[in-house]
Design an enzyme around this catalytic site. Structure first.
Site, PDB file in Angstrom:
ATOM      1  N   GLY A  68       0.768  -1.138  -0.001  1.00 31.05           N
ATOM      2  CA  GLY A  68       0.097   0.015  -0.080  1.00 31.05           C
ATOM      3  C   GLY A  68       0.711   1.371   0.217  1.00 31.05           C
ATOM      4  O   GLY A  68       2.155   1.084   0.251  1.00 31.05           O
ATOM      5  N   GLY A 115      -0.592  -4.860   0.404  1.00 32.64           N
ATOM      6  CA  GLY A 115      -1.623  -4.500  -0.486  1.00 32.64           C
ATOM      7  C   GLY A 115      -1.861  -4.938  -1.781  1.00 32.64           C
ATOM      8  O   GLY A 115      -2.936  -5.321  -2.440  1.00 32.64           O
ATOM      9  N   GLU A 138       4.718  -6.776   7.435  1.00 36.91           N
ATOM     10  CA  GLU A 138       4.131  -5.898   8.284  1.00 36.91           C
ATOM     11  C   GLU A 138       4.692  -5.470   9.526  1.00 36.91           C
ATOM     12  O   GLU A 138       4.729  -4.595  10.138  1.00 36.91           O
ATOM     13  CB  GLU A 138       2.652  -5.695   8.228  1.00 36.91           C
ATOM     14  CG  GLU A 138       1.986  -5.250   6.707  1.00 36.91           C
ATOM     15  CD  GLU A 138       2.159  -6.815   5.684  1.00 36.91           C
ATOM     16  OE1 GLU A 138       1.659  -6.541   4.519  1.00 36.91           O
ATOM     17  OE2 GLU A 138       2.486  -7.923   6.314  1.00 36.91           O
ATOM     18  N   ASP A 146      -2.158  -7.541   6.880  1.00 40.58           N
ATOM     19  CA  ASP A 146      -3.782  -7.416   6.674  1.00 40.58           C
ATOM     20  C   ASP A 146      -4.084  -7.841   5.313  1.00 40.58           C
ATOM     21  O   ASP A 146      -3.665  -8.663   4.846  1.00 40.58           O
ATOM     22  CB  ASP A 146      -4.203  -5.786   7.002  1.00 40.58           C
ATOM     23  CG  ASP A 146      -3.430  -5.020   6.060  1.00 40.58           C
ATOM     24  OD1 ASP A 146      -2.264  -5.333   5.556  1.00 40.58           O
ATOM     25  OD2 ASP A 146      -3.955  -3.887   5.748  1.00 40.58           O
TER      26      ASP A 146
END
Length: 347
Positions: A68, A115, A138, A146
């Site tokens: 992301g 992401g 992460e 996530d």
């Protein structure tokens, strides 16, 4: 075709295929809010379009997607306006891909992380070339795996998903294929021919049979057995204890332990719990759980500290709070998973 992705993402209808291309190579195709919304609009349209039999997602440049757009998230959060809506839309898109009613094929030639995993690995076919690398890193920036990692990683054999979540280590296409993360491997030089055949037939399984080239596992069986033994332990403390006991005699255990000690203790606790919980949750339930965690992460310390150390003051050592695994209480972690009331993620 224009689903208003600007110059960040391109949509084409080629033969029987809807082709999505990530077009931010200079930013390693980091996923932005605009890209998320445009892809969501395209999938809604193509799911109803009888001319489209298969959706293909690919990318320009040397990365599929390195994650992301975390610098933007950092800056917005620092200004007291954490981009919760970006994550809500991203997680809704991840869930939409998982329940998409047509074949959804990701063609991954280069690195895929964070992401980027969310828009590729929830589809029906996950095709990697020899240039592909996968990671969910992460915990190294004080965040958590996530974009549906709690659905994707728990089911991998030999506790391999727990290992990937807690270390953030990268794997190549052979390990991805062996573990079930990838469904197929093809040669990078065959991508254009593969896409031509796919557009002509709209049938990914039959085309893949012609292009599939098996990839050898990169990680030795003995190391996989070590991973399975340590990462199947019934708690995070037990995993660490198991590695500590083995570290003197086993280089791999020592190296893995050293890696875990550089990660955010809070992130490790959260990741252990979400991957454990994800084994019995549906994709939608996982996304709701991750949205609860996300809201707490964005108002916490370690995420901003992790990005500061990795990106703002490149290469400095993050100062995690709390600084050790033992200093994180069960109540601290419970708070990350607590319901959000009327702010729950709507899917």
């Amino acid at each position: 075709m224009d689903f208003d992705g600007g110059d960040e993402i391109r949509f084409e209808h080629v033969g029987r295929a809807g082709v999505v291309t990530l077009t931010r190579p200079q930013a390693l195709n980091a996923v932005t809010h605009r890209m998320v919304k445009a892809l969501d609009r395209a999938l809604r349209a193509w799911e109803r379009d009888d001319e489209v039999d298969v959706v293909v997602v690919k990318a320009e440049g040397r990365a599929f997607s390195a994650g992301g757009d975390i610098l933007h998230i950092y800056e917005a959060g620092r200004e007291g306006k954490p981009p919760v809506e970006f994550f809500a839309d991203e997680y809704r898109l991840n869930a939409r891909i998982a329940r998409f009613r047509k074949p959804y094929l990701a063609l991954i030639d280069g690195i895929v992380m964070g992401g980027g995993v969310g828009i590729s690995f929830h589809g029906s076919q996950r095709v990697m070339t020899e240039n592909a690398q996968f990671a969910m890193p992460e915990v190294g920036i004080g965040f958590f795996p996530d974009v549906g990692a709690s659905h994707l990683l728990p089911g991998l054999g030999g506790s391999f998903g727990m290992y990937l979540a807690l270390t953030g280590n990268r794997i190549r296409h052979g390990d991805a294929l062996w573990s079930g993360l990838a469904t197929h491997t093809i040669k990078a030089q065959d991508q254009a021919g593969f896409l031509d055949r796919l557009a002509a037939t709209g049938d990914p399984e039959s085309v893949l049979r012609g292009f599939f080239v098996p990839a050898k596992r990169e990680t030795d069986r003995s190391v996989l057995e070590v991973i399975a033994r340590h990462f199947a332990q019934p708690s995070l403390a037990d995993i660490v204890g198991s590695l500590e006991r083995a570290a003197a005699a086993d280089d791999f255990a020592a190296k893995t332990l050293a890696t875990l000690r550089t990660r955010s203790p809070t992130s490790l606790h959260v990741a252990w719990r979400q991957i454990s919980a994800g084994l019995t949750l549906s994709m939608d339930e996982c996304m709701k759980m991750e949205f609860r965690i996300l809201n707490r992460m964005l108002s916490g310390h370690d995420f901003y500290e992790g990005i500061r150390a990795a990106i703002i003051d490149k290469g400095s050592t993050p100062l995690w709070r709390p600084a050790s695994l033992d200093a994180v209480s069960a109540a601290d972690i419970d708070a990350y998973f607590a319901p959000l009331g009327e702010r729950e993620l709507e899917l």
